[in-house]
Design a protein around this motif. Structure first.
Motif, PDB file in Angstrom:
ATOM      1  N   PHE A   1      51.455  41.448  32.476  1.00  0.00           N
ATOM      2  CA  PHE A   1      50.354  41.547  33.429  1.00  0.00           C
ATOM      3  C   PHE A   1      50.111  40.169  34.025  1.00  0.00           C
ATOM      4  CE2 PHE A   1      45.729  41.359  34.403  1.00  0.00           C
ATOM      5  CZ  PHE A   1      45.684  42.352  35.371  1.00  0.00           C
ATOM      6  N   ALA A   2      50.284  40.046  35.341  1.00  0.00           N
ATOM      7  CA  ALA A   2      50.101  38.771  36.033  1.00  0.00           C
ATOM      8  C   ALA A   2      48.936  38.896  36.999  1.00  0.00           C
ATOM      9  CB  ALA A   2      51.368  38.379  36.783  1.00  0.00           C
ATOM     10  N   TYR A   3      48.118  37.840  37.059  1.00  0.00           N
ATOM     11  CA  TYR A   3      46.965  37.849  37.968  1.00  0.00           C
ATOM     12  C   TYR A   3      46.962  36.551  38.772  1.00  0.00           C
ATOM     13  CZ  TYR A   3      45.217  35.795  33.574  1.00  0.00           C
ATOM     14  OH  TYR A   3      45.093  35.076  32.411  1.00  0.00           O
ATOM     15  N   ALA A   4      47.542  36.629  39.957  1.00  0.00           N
ATOM     16  CA  ALA A   4      47.696  35.445  40.805  1.00  0.00           C
ATOM     17  C   ALA A   4      46.369  34.998  41.404  1.00  0.00           C
ATOM     18  CB  ALA A   4      48.694  35.729  41.922  1.00  0.00           C
ATOM     19  N   ASP A   5      45.448  35.932  41.619  1.00  0.00           N
ATOM     20  CA  ASP A   5      44.179  35.599  42.272  1.00  0.00           C
ATOM     21  C   ASP A   5      43.063  35.308  41.285  1.00  0.00           C
ATOM     22  OD1 ASP A   5      45.391  36.012  44.733  1.00  0.00           O
ATOM     23  OD2 ASP A   5      44.908  38.140  44.710  1.00  0.00           O
ATOM     24  N   GLY A   6      43.364  35.343  39.990  1.00  0.00           N
ATOM     25  CA  GLY A   6      42.319  35.096  39.001  1.00  0.00           C
ATOM     26  C   GLY A   6      41.359  36.270  38.894  1.00  0.00           C
ATOM     27  N   GLY A   7      40.187  36.011  38.323  1.00  0.00           N
ATOM     28  CA  GLY A   7      39.198  37.071  38.135  1.00  0.00           C
ATOM     29  C   GLY A   7      37.800  36.491  38.104  1.00  0.00           C
ATOM     30  N   HIS A   8      36.838  37.381  37.843  1.00  0.00           N
ATOM     31  CA  HIS A   8      35.439  36.960  37.894  1.00  0.00           C
ATOM     32  C   HIS A   8      34.671  37.608  36.745  1.00  0.00           C
ATOM     33  CE1 HIS A   8      31.692  35.626  39.772  1.00  0.00           C
ATOM     34  NE2 HIS A   8      31.191  36.807  39.452  1.00  0.00           N
ATOM     35  N   THR A   9      33.726  36.859  36.194  1.00  0.00           N
ATOM     36  CA  THR A   9      32.862  37.358  35.128  1.00  0.00           C
ATOM     37  C   THR A   9      31.407  37.263  35.555  1.00  0.00           C
ATOM     38  OG1 THR A   9      34.402  36.703  33.373  1.00  0.00           O
ATOM     39  CG2 THR A   9      32.122  37.028  32.732  1.00  0.00           C
TER      40      THR A   9
ATOM     41  N   ARG B   1      36.266  41.323  35.567  1.00  0.00           N
ATOM     42  CA  ARG B   1      37.219  42.127  36.346  1.00  0.00           C
ATOM     43  C   ARG B   1      38.347  41.210  36.818  1.00  0.00           C
ATOM     44  NH1 ARG B   1      38.425  43.273  41.678  1.00  0.00           N
ATOM     45  NH2 ARG B   1      39.073  45.428  42.115  1.00  0.00           N
ATOM     46  N   VAL B   2      39.598  41.572  36.469  1.00  0.00           N
ATOM     47  CA  VAL B   2      40.759  40.758  36.831  1.00  0.00           C
ATOM     48  C   VAL B   2      41.798  41.648  37.510  1.00  0.00           C
ATOM     49  CG1 VAL B   2      42.561  39.202  36.015  1.00  0.00           C
ATOM     50  CG2 VAL B   2      40.360  39.251  34.846  1.00  0.00           C
ATOM     51  N   PRO B   3      41.978  41.545  38.839  1.00  0.00           N
ATOM     52  CA  PRO B   3      43.034  42.304  39.512  1.00  0.00           C
ATOM     53  C   PRO B   3      44.382  41.615  39.343  1.00  0.00           C
ATOM     54  CG  PRO B   3      41.805  41.018  41.114  1.00  0.00           C
ATOM     55  CD  PRO B   3      41.150  40.770  39.779  1.00  0.00           C
ATOM     56  N   GLY B   4      45.444  42.409  39.203  1.00  0.00           N
ATOM     57  CA  GLY B   4      46.762  41.805  39.020  1.00  0.00           C
ATOM     58  C   GLY B   4      47.874  42.812  39.204  1.00  0.00           C
ATOM     59  N   THR B   5      49.027  42.504  38.636  1.00  0.00           N
ATOM     60  CA  THR B   5      50.225  43.340  38.781  1.00  0.00           C
ATOM     61  C   THR B   5      50.879  43.540  37.422  1.00  0.00           C
ATOM     62  OG1 THR B   5      50.619  42.414  40.986  1.00  0.00           O
ATOM     63  CG2 THR B   5      52.445  43.583  39.947  1.00  0.00           C
TER      64      THR B   5
ATOM     65  N   ARG C   1      50.237  47.793  40.944  1.00  0.00           N
ATOM     66  CA  ARG C   1      48.952  47.113  40.982  1.00  0.00           C
ATOM     67  C   ARG C   1      48.069  47.632  39.852  1.00  0.00           C
ATOM     68  NH1 ARG C   1      48.383  42.556  43.263  1.00  0.00           N
ATOM     69  NH2 ARG C   1      46.172  42.962  43.650  1.00  0.00           N
ATOM     70  N   ALA C   2      47.299  46.758  39.265  1.00  0.00           N
ATOM     71  CA  ALA C   2      46.430  47.141  38.162  1.00  0.00           C
ATOM     72  C   ALA C   2      45.195  46.249  38.167  1.00  0.00           C
ATOM     73  CB  ALA C   2      47.167  47.017  36.825  1.00  0.00           C
ATOM     74  N   VAL C   3      44.143  46.732  37.522  1.00  0.00           N
ATOM     75  CA  VAL C   3      42.920  45.950  37.361  1.00  0.00           C
ATOM     76  C   VAL C   3      42.524  45.992  35.886  1.00  0.00           C
ATOM     77  CG1 VAL C   3      40.515  45.641  38.033  1.00  0.00           C
ATOM     78  CG2 VAL C   3      42.150  46.522  39.697  1.00  0.00           C
ATOM     79  N   ALA C   4      42.377  44.819  35.286  1.00  0.00           N
ATOM     80  CA  ALA C   4      41.969  44.718  33.890  1.00  0.00           C
ATOM     81  C   ALA C   4      40.466  44.460  33.827  1.00  0.00           C
ATOM     82  CB  ALA C   4      42.723  43.591  33.194  1.00  0.00           C
ATOM     83  N   TYR C   5      39.792  45.215  32.964  1.00  0.00           N
ATOM     84  CA  TYR C   5      38.354  45.070  32.781  1.00  0.00           C
ATOM     85  C   TYR C   5      38.070  44.718  31.323  1.00  0.00           C
ATOM     86  CZ  TYR C   5      37.959  47.740  37.168  1.00  0.00           C
ATOM     87  OH  TYR C   5      38.078  48.181  38.455  1.00  0.00           O
ATOM     88  N   SER C   6      37.017  43.944  31.118  1.00  0.00           N
ATOM     89  CA  SER C   6      36.546  43.710  29.757  1.00  0.00           C
ATOM     90  C   SER C   6      35.025  43.614  29.771  1.00  0.00           C
ATOM     91  CB  SER C   6      37.141  42.430  29.159  1.00  0.00           C
ATOM     92  OG  SER C   6      36.552  41.285  29.749  1.00  0.00           O
ATOM     93  N   GLU C   7      34.433  44.062  28.676  1.00  0.00           N
ATOM     94  CA  GLU C   7      32.988  43.977  28.497  1.00  0.00           C
ATOM     95  C   GLU C   7      32.712  43.365  27.134  1.00  0.00           C
ATOM     96  OE1 GLU C   7      31.296  47.805  29.087  1.00  0.00           O
ATOM     97  OE2 GLU C   7      31.801  47.890  31.221  1.00  0.00           O
TER      98      GLU C   7
END
Length: 206
Positions: A92-100, A163-167, A177-183
């Protein structure tokens, strides 16, 4: 003009071409079925495991404002190191990073940006994020009495939604395309200025 009758040799060649065409179509269909089975089984995503490794206080920035009314604001920056275990056969690669987004009893009190990175297939990776808590937003949460009780008790309950969008890349060939979520539910120790305990869960949407 009358059609020329097929000779035995030309009829044999036609039958051979037809069998070759049918064989090719059958092979392509079989490959398509195998790929479909792979995507339905191998790419049935299992949730990652998230664990907080360390918390480090990296900055305390008080700000005093005179206008429109005298006020003191306090920003606290924490560097969190989080370990992520990927149990899936795809990286799982996330070139654009993510946000918390960080919240205290439902009120938004802080943010964190996650830089680009990657988690290998069936492997582990450490993710670092600088988390900024804005003290004035705690006061704006609306229940000053509850905040005073939490501070007096030495612990603030916080919730972090990431929320972290990636591939997702399988075998280095197939990409989706995939989106990883964590809480995460965190307990922030006021006196020590660190995360005292945490509980996290995560999932990925394809």
């Amino acid at each position: 003009m009358a059609k020329q009758p097929l000779t035995p040799s030309s009829a044999h060649r036609q039958r051979r071409r037809r069998r070759c065409l049918l064989g090719t179509l059958g092979a392509l269909l079989a490959i398509a079925v195998v790929l479909l089975i792979l995507f339905l089984t191998v790419l049935r995503v299992r949730d990652p495991t998230i664990r907080l490794v360390s918390t480090e206080l990296t900055g305390v920035a008080p700000r005093f404002a005179l206008l429109p009314a005298p006020s003191l604001r306090l920003n606290v920056t924490l560097l969190l190191t989080v370990s992520v275990h990927n149990p899936n056969p795809a990286s799982f690669a996330y070139a654009d990073g993510g946000h918390t987004d960080l919240s205290y009893r439902g009120a938004h009190v802080g943010d964190a940006e996650i830089g680009p990175g990657a988690v290998p297939s069936r492997g582990d990776a450490e993710v670092r994020l600088a988390l900024t808590l804005q003290a004035d937003r705690f006061l704006a949460a609306g229940d000053a009495r509850q905040l005073a009780e939490d501070v007096e008790g030495g612990a603030l309950p916080l919730d972090a939604a990431t929320r972290v969008p990636g591939t997702v890349v399988l075998f280095g060939l197939f990409k989706r395309r995939a989106v990883a979520y964590s809480e995460c539910s965190l307990v922030f120790a006021v006196a020590e200025m660190r995360v005292q305990s945490h509980q996290c869960s995560g999932h990925t949407n394809l």
